[in-house]
Design a protein around this motif. Structure first.
Motif, PDB file in Angstrom:
ATOM      1  N   LEU A 140      31.044  41.089  37.522  1.00  0.00           N
ATOM      2  CA  LEU A 140      30.626  41.482  36.181  1.00  0.00           C
ATOM      3  C   LEU A 140      31.531  42.586  35.638  1.00  0.00           C
ATOM      4  O   LEU A 140      31.908  42.574  34.450  1.00  0.00           O
ATOM      5  N   TYR A 141      31.910  43.526  36.484  1.00  0.00           N
ATOM      6  CA  TYR A 141      32.817  44.602  36.066  1.00  0.00           C
ATOM      7  C   TYR A 141      34.155  44.020  35.624  1.00  0.00           C
ATOM      8  O   TYR A 141      34.720  44.443  34.600  1.00  0.00           O
ATOM      9  N   TRP A 142      34.659  43.035  36.385  1.00  0.00           N
ATOM     10  CA  TRP A 142      35.917  42.377  36.006  1.00  0.00           C
ATOM     11  C   TRP A 142      35.764  41.694  34.645  1.00  0.00           C
ATOM     12  O   TRP A 142      36.660  41.760  33.806  1.00  0.00           O
ATOM     13  N   ALA A 143      34.631  41.031  34.431  1.00  0.00           N
ATOM     14  CA  ALA A 143      34.406  40.338  33.161  1.00  0.00           C
ATOM     15  C   ALA A 143      34.353  41.329  31.999  1.00  0.00           C
ATOM     16  O   ALA A 143      34.871  41.050  30.909  1.00  0.00           O
ATOM     17  N   ILE A 144      33.757  42.492  32.207  1.00  0.00           N
ATOM     18  CA  ILE A 144      33.703  43.514  31.159  1.00  0.00           C
ATOM     19  C   ILE A 144      35.095  44.039  30.860  1.00  0.00           C
ATOM     20  O   ILE A 144      35.490  44.183  29.689  1.00  0.00           O
TER      21      ILE A 144
END
Length: 246
Positions: A140-144
């Protein structure tokens, strides 16, 4: 002279229908207590989940979301108080009724704890829950960072026991003898793999990751006895052939 009236046999206390009913209840209660004692960790966990479910159902609906977010393993909480939320998040249910988890726990958690023992079973839970949480939140952090998810997703709601359940479902594959192990494992991986293909959410990533981490817990299964095979049970279901004399 008339014969004396026949004497009735003396009443034997404790032999009537009420006594038999009480005896059956005691035997049933003893069987239930024995069943629970063989998986103490699972039933302590279920009792805690029942308590927290009752609590959350009595909280003002407008406050429920905020209450659960404070116990959520989202990016914000993991960055500020990781140990607290990793522990707390495993005792709250977000969606799905307690009775549904009661059934699932008896199907998967109880056999796993009995087979592995409570300490090794807890090891699988911790590896699956913690590992899948960090890997899914990392996705999720990568997607953000790459603009595929809004910045507000750092506070997304993420509580529940499903990662630990997925890990236990996967590790139970080692409890099953070949060739039955392969179709069981295929069902588990397809269940979570197809959910990821169709859903593509960070929780879908977490579920598949938890299942893979459960498989990685193979060292914890060593020395726990021979794998179970359903073959003898299936053979017992076959109708017996009549002898040649009939």
């Amino acid at each position: 002279m008339s014969a004396p009236p026949a004497q009735q046999p003396p009443h034997q206390p404790g032999k009537g229908p009420q006594h038999r009913s009480q005896s059956r209840l005691r035997r049933a209660g003893g069987a239930v207590a024995h069943y629970v004692r063989r998986a103490p960790g699972t039933y302590v966990w279920l009792a805690a989940l029942l308590l927290t479910t009752v609590v959350i159902n009595h909280i003002n609906p407008e406050f429920q979301d905020q209450f659960l977010r404070q116990r959520s393993t989202n990016l914000h909480q993991l960055a500020t108080r990781p140990v607290r939320v990793l522990f707390a998040s495993a005792f709250w249910l977000d969606g799905g009724g307690w009775l549904g988890y009661f059934v699932l726990y008896n199907l998967f958690q109880v056999p796993a704890e009995r087979w592995l023992g409570t300490r090794r079973w807890l090891g699988v839970l911790v590896v699956s829950h913690v590992g899948a949480t960090y890997l899914s939140e990392g996705a999720l952090y990568w997607a953000i960072r790459h603009g595929h998810a809004p910045l507000s997703a750092v506070n997304t709601l993420d509580v529940g026991v499903s990662y630990a359940l997925a890990g236990v479902q996967a590790v139970l594959a080692y409890r099953i003898a070949y060739p039955w192990r392969l179709p069981y494992l295929a069902v588990v991986l397809l269940w979570y793999g197809l959910a990821l293909v169709h859903g593509r959410t960070f929780t879908d990533v977490g579920h598949l990751t938890a299942a893979l981490l459960g498989l990685a817990c193979h060292p914890l299964t060593r020395g726990r006895g021979e794998p179970w095979s359903p073959t003898p049970w299936l053979r017992s279901l076959r109708p017996r052939r009549r002898s040649a004399d009939h």
